[in-house]
Design an enzyme around this catalytic site. Sequence first.
Site, PDB file in Angstrom:
ATOM      1  N   ASN A 394       0.828  -1.205   0.000  1.00 13.02           N
ATOM      2  CA  ASN A 394       0.000   0.000   0.000  1.00 13.02           C
ATOM      3  C   ASN A 394       0.865   1.260   0.000  1.00 13.02           C
ATOM      4  O   ASN A 394       1.054   1.889  -1.039  1.00 13.02           O
ATOM      5  CB  ASN A 394      -0.947  -0.005   1.201  1.00 13.02           C
ATOM      6  N   ASP A 395       1.414   1.605   1.149  1.00 13.97           N
ATOM      7  CA  ASP A 395       2.161   2.865   1.262  1.00 13.97           C
ATOM      8  C   ASP A 395       3.388   2.898   0.348  1.00 13.97           C
ATOM      9  O   ASP A 395       3.792   3.966  -0.117  1.00 13.97           O
ATOM     10  CB  ASP A 395       2.608   3.077   2.712  1.00 13.97           C
ATOM     11  N   THR A 396       3.983   1.740   0.086  1.00 10.13           N
ATOM     12  CA  THR A 396       5.216   1.696  -0.714  1.00 10.13           C
ATOM     13  C   THR A 396       4.972   1.885  -2.204  1.00 10.13           C
ATOM     14  O   THR A 396       5.921   1.933  -2.986  1.00 10.13           O
ATOM     15  CB  THR A 396       5.934   0.353  -0.497  1.00 10.13           C
ATOM     16  N   VAL A 397       3.697   1.996  -2.619  1.00  7.45           N
ATOM     17  CA  VAL A 397       3.382   2.212  -4.040  1.00  7.45           C
ATOM     18  C   VAL A 397       2.491   3.434  -4.233  1.00  7.45           C
ATOM     19  O   VAL A 397       1.876   3.605  -5.285  1.00  7.45           O
ATOM     20  CB  VAL A 397       2.699   0.961  -4.648  1.00  7.45           C
ATOM     21  N   SER A 435      -0.016   3.076   7.420  1.00  8.20           N
ATOM     22  CA  SER A 435       0.223   4.439   7.888  1.00  8.20           C
ATOM     23  C   SER A 435      -1.058   5.258   7.973  1.00  8.20           C
ATOM     24  O   SER A 435      -1.051   6.374   8.483  1.00  8.20           O
ATOM     25  CB  SER A 435       1.210   5.148   6.945  1.00  8.20           C
TER      26      SER A 435
END
Length: 473
Positions: A394-397, A435
């Site tokens: 999620n947050d890493t993309v 996050s």
Amino acid sequence: MTAQFIIDAAFIVATLLFIYGLKRMSSPVTARSGIVVAGVGMVVAVLVAFLYIADVNPKAEPFLKTNIILGVVALAVGLGWAWWSGKKVEMTAMPQMVALYNGMGGGAAAAIAAIELFGHKAHGNIILVMAVLGGIIGAVSLSGSLIAWGKLDGRINGTWRFPGLQAVNGLILLTILGIGAWTVYQGGAVGPELIAAFFVLSLVYGVMMAMPIGGADMPVVISLFNAFTGLAVGFEGYVIGNPALMVAGMVVGSAGTLLTLLMAKAMNRSVSNVLFSNFGASGEEGQGEIKGSMKPIDAGDAGINMRYASKVIIAPGYGLAVAQAQHKLYEFVKILQAADVEVKFAIHPVAGRMPGHMNVLLAEAGVPYDIIYDMEDINNEFKEADVAIVIGANDTVNPAARTNKSSPIYGMPILNVDQAKQAYVVKRGQGKGYSGVENELFFADNTNMVYGDAQKVMVAMIQAVKSLEGGGH
């Protein structure tokens, strides 16, 4: 050949095995053998410890016998628990286990410091300083790692913050350092009440340090406490004159420190920002409105589209581990490869819940190392990909990190999934990442959502492609 010679030689051998093992852990290809080599070094160090006890106390027969019995009992309990828990732990719970084991290492270092300080065995300013520092860091690592374990295991939910929290933490730390300095100044001749307060406050500080940190920062926190444990073990190794502990502790401490700095850099944040900011607590603040809508697609249709692609890049995340879908994913990858589709995996440095989590997960499924790439090695290839598929990340993309200055994650390096011609996101529902930040990728024109459990989605994709080729049933 004297006992002392054997002890010194064994410690040197153990030290060399630690260093060589760590070196081999730097590559996924040799990491497994590196763990075995370092494990052999630890066996050597543990076994020679019994000879060390006998050599140090050759005349104290009752004391010697008691020490050896306690050592054997501790070894049996530790080996039994580690073997049982290591065999039964799920891949999703691996970060919790790492945090727990790391805390045990810090606790062991703190226990050595406690024995030295309560028993007034540490003599000389340098020895006392090492004992005090090892005691502080070990106790903080123990309690902080237990909090990290509780958060990762779902036993502790949310974060704990209140006005003036950092001032309270600062006061506790100053008190701990003051007691430690006074202990050194007094040559260790202080009352047990003061030493007890020293360790209790150190444990409290570890809790106060870890509780406010949001879940998105847990990979960095685990790495940081790992560095703490290494430093504490190294200091206490110096205190008791054990070369193997000194070297092993310093190697782990330095490696953990470098890894922590690299992971913080991968999030475009400083370690102090991770420890003292409110990141992860209120992800939506200042993010702004996201335009567009989430567009669902059937898993089978997505699978067939990938079958006719030339290049597919896979971005895995924690959701892949939760669904235990790595084996089905690799089965699907092999089907694509048999159809001459180029397939690669893209790994973000903080994907999952601990450093290297995705690499371990894929290795368990037998995915070849030569199709697994770190972010910096593959990010420029996304624009050449016909399809990029996100599974549980999620947050890493999230492209907001690159484009939206009002986003809490702005500046964090991400996988460039949004630059592919088509992006598919496999996700259980429409929830936010760890996050708490809404992902702009999900609303992009070139993105479709494949809703469902990752393992069931992969099964549907496999069946669709096999049916297409006349091999399904």
